[in-house]
Design a protein around this motif. Sequence first.
Motif, PDB file in Angstrom:
ATOM      1  N   THR A  22       0.835  -1.208   0.000  1.00  0.00           N
ATOM      2  CA  THR A  22       0.000   0.000   0.000  1.00  0.00           C
ATOM      3  C   THR A  22       0.866   1.253   0.000  1.00  0.00           C
ATOM      4  N   VAL A  26       1.377   5.479  -2.681  1.00  0.00           N
ATOM      5  CA  VAL A  26       1.345   6.882  -2.263  1.00  0.00           C
ATOM      6  C   VAL A  26       2.309   7.701  -3.124  1.00  0.00           C
ATOM      7  N   SER A  28       1.874  11.482  -2.967  1.00  0.00           N
ATOM      8  CA  SER A  28       1.787  12.876  -2.531  1.00  0.00           C
ATOM      9  C   SER A  28       2.912  13.264  -1.565  1.00  0.00           C
ATOM     10  N   THR A 114      -2.785   5.682   3.733  1.00  0.00           N
ATOM     11  CA  THR A 114      -3.379   6.552   2.716  1.00  0.00           C
ATOM     12  C   THR A 114      -4.419   7.427   3.397  1.00  0.00           C
ATOM     13  N   ASN A 115      -4.181   8.730   3.358  1.00  0.00           N
ATOM     14  CA  ASN A 115      -5.105   9.661   4.007  1.00  0.00           C
ATOM     15  C   ASN A 115      -6.486   9.620   3.362  1.00  0.00           C
ATOM     16  N   ASP A 116      -6.518   9.350   2.041  1.00  0.00           N
ATOM     17  CA  ASP A 116      -7.798   9.413   1.330  1.00  0.00           C
ATOM     18  C   ASP A 116      -8.648   8.155   1.492  1.00  0.00           C
ATOM     19  N   VAL A 117      -8.099   7.081   2.077  1.00  0.00           N
ATOM     20  CA  VAL A 117      -8.891   5.870   2.328  1.00  0.00           C
ATOM     21  C   VAL A 117      -8.660   5.361   3.750  1.00  0.00           C
ATOM     22  N   SER A 142      -1.400  10.085  -0.193  1.00  0.00           N
ATOM     23  CA  SER A 142      -2.440   9.598  -1.103  1.00  0.00           C
ATOM     24  C   SER A 142      -1.823   9.402  -2.487  1.00  0.00           C
ATOM     25  N   ALA A 147      -6.123  14.282  -4.057  1.00  0.00           N
ATOM     26  CA  ALA A 147      -6.825  13.332  -3.189  1.00  0.00           C
ATOM     27  C   ALA A 147      -6.437  13.565  -1.732  1.00  0.00           C
ATOM     28  N   ASP A 148      -5.159  13.839  -1.498  1.00  0.00           N
ATOM     29  CA  ASP A 148      -4.679  14.089  -0.134  1.00  0.00           C
ATOM     30  C   ASP A 148      -5.310  15.355   0.428  1.00  0.00           C
ATOM     31  N   ALA A 151      -9.008  14.845   1.299  1.00  0.00           N
ATOM     32  CA  ALA A 151      -9.190  14.037   2.507  1.00  0.00           C
ATOM     33  C   ALA A 151      -8.878  14.859   3.758  1.00  0.00           C
TER      34      ALA A 151
END
Length: 195
Positions: A22, A26, A28, A114-117, A142, A147-148, A151
């Motif tokens: 995961t 990323v 960002s 991941t900040n967005d999920v 993210s 996306a970051d 979120a």
Amino acid sequence: MSAQPFTADNAAMLLIDHQVGTMGWVRSIPFESMKANALALARTAKAVDIPLVLTSSMEEYAQGPLLAELQEIAPKEFEARTRRQGVVNAMDDEGFAAAVRQSGRKKLIIAGVTNDVCTVYPTLTALQLGYDVQVVADAGGSPAKMADDIAIRRMEKAGATITSTVQLLAELAENWTSERGGKIIPFVMGLMPQQ
């Protein structure tokens, strides 16, 4: 939301899905920065006795295992980690939610890979449940900066405090000359840019 500072005596630390697969998604934030920040949080929790709750998602798939360093830093917590099978919001997993409750703390430091999920949904749920939440935004990222940003805005609008790793460590240290501050200084220095 309470204005009381987060301290080692009143906060718990939740590290969500810092898994080798995961982390590779990323974009960002540089991989090494995100990894160093997440590990500094884990080391600090162990050094100053903050309850540390770990979780992973579908380790046997593309997400891969949790960072091996987490096992070295926090072997007991690593072994006790909640291994979620497809549950997106970690707080929807009864094992993880129970571990958070068992910490006995109402202030949560949350960092997800991941900040967005991984970060946004447990943060929103924790806020709804009445927890005070600080999100350590640079211990995750993210796949895209947009996306970051989205979120982070969503979490902040819901009532979370957005912070950085060094800012949080300074808050937990309270005083660099104290015993606790002295234990945290090396982790802060380890994040400083090298000449």
